[in-house]
Design an enzyme around this catalytic site. Structure first.
Site, PDB file in Angstrom:
ATOM      1  N   ASP A   1       0.816  -1.204   0.000  1.00 20.41           N
ATOM      2  CA  ASP A   1       0.000   0.000   0.000  1.00 20.41           C
ATOM      3  C   ASP A   1       0.857   1.265   0.000  1.00 20.41           C
ATOM      4  O   ASP A   1       2.057   1.235   0.274  1.00 20.41           O
ATOM      5  CB  ASP A   1      -0.904   0.020   1.235  1.00 20.41           C
TER       6      ASP A   1
ATOM      7  N   LYS B   1      -3.508   3.436  -3.133  1.00 17.50           N
ATOM      8  CA  LYS B   1      -4.635   4.267  -3.541  1.00 17.50           C
ATOM      9  C   LYS B   1      -4.477   5.644  -2.926  1.00 17.50           C
ATOM     10  O   LYS B   1      -4.006   5.781  -1.796  1.00 17.50           O
ATOM     11  CB  LYS B   1      -5.958   3.661  -3.060  1.00 17.50           C
TER      12      LYS B   1
ATOM     13  N   MET C   1      -9.065   8.038   8.958  1.00 20.16           N
ATOM     14  CA  MET C   1      -9.327   8.605   7.624  1.00 20.16           C
ATOM     15  C   MET C   1     -10.432   9.655   7.656  1.00 20.16           C
ATOM     16  O   MET C   1     -11.285   9.703   6.770  1.00 20.16           O
ATOM     17  CB  MET C   1      -9.703   7.480   6.644  1.00 20.16           C
TER      18      MET C   1
END
Length: 258
Positions: A44, A66, A179
């Protein structure tokens, strides 16, 4: 993604490995073992380069990270490539920041692997909430103050309504938001609307365990402004403890300033 089930296990395997918050010495021994066994590592965006160096030099490393609003590697594509690699008989590590089971899309990757008959496992990692508590020396639970821990997020799957993450706010609860920096105003407004005192203390842990790690304190009423003042826009964990006193009521704790 559609994968045809098979009756026999594929010769390769898949390990969803938690890389922890950043520092490589926070990996578990088992995570290190799987990295050293890997033929291929899919990693990641938040995985530190020092962690990748623990894999053998011959190990193939594939970035599948991402970014918010820019998914060059959508989840279906990731599922496809990790399954295809394991079906070639390779030992595959899917290296995820934090813990794979906490906001890590582990269920989808496990389902894809198992549908293809691939042996798959999860190797837990130190999640951001625990790392933030260690960085700030503030426990996530405390007798007489907080006896419930909630891990939540103010983000959601594209197209879905934003989650009501404030619903967990009750005296005696520590809430850790993942997040959620971009949704700080909504988080604050939701918590205040449910009766959380404006003076409730907030801890913001940025880049936990990494060289640039820092901690910022404020009141819940000043959360969005504090994030802007300190130019915090990316990787940060927001910890809010809604305390109670011994009678079970809200405790009038002194709040730290920003």
């Amino acid at each position: 993604m559609t994968v045809s089930p098979v009756t026999q296990k594929a010769p390769g395997w898949l390990a969803l490995v938690g890389a922890g918050p950043g520092a490589r010495d926070l990996l578990t021994v088992r995570a290190l073992q799987r990295l050293r066994q890997a033929d291929t590592v899919f990693y990641d965006r938040l995985v530190d380069e020092e962690v990748l160096e623990l894999a053998p030099p011959a190990t193939k490393r594939v970035f599948v990270g991402k970014h918010v609003g820019a998914h060059a590697w959508p989840q279906d594509r990731i599922n496809t490539v990790i399954v295809a690699e394991a079906l070639k008989g390779r030992r595959v590590v899917r290296l995820k920041s934090g813990d794979p089971s906490i906001f890590g899309r582990a269920a989808e990757e496990l389902a894809a692997a198992r549908a293809a008959g691939i042996n798959a496992e999860i190797i837990p990692g130190v999640t951001a909430a625990c790392a933030a508590a260690a960085q700030t020396s503030l426990p996530l639970t405390e007798r007489g103050v907080s006896d419930t821990l909630v891990l939540t997020t103010a983000r959601c799957k594209a197209g879905d309504p934003l989650p009501d993450c404030a619903r967990h706010a009750k005296p005696g609860t520590t809430i850790v938001f993942y997040m959620s920096v971009g949704q700080a105003s909504r988080v604050r407004d939701g918590l205040l609307r449910l009766g959380m005192p404006p003076s409730t203390p907030v801890t913001i842990a940025v880049d936990v365990s990494k060289p640039g790690a820092r901690t910022v304190f404020c009141n819940i009423s000043a959360l969005p402004e504090t994030l802007g003042q300190h130019e915090i826009s990316g990787c940060a964990t927001i910890v809010i403890t809604y305390p109670k006193n011994r009678s079970g009521q809200i405790s009038p704790k002194t709040t730290r300033s920003c």
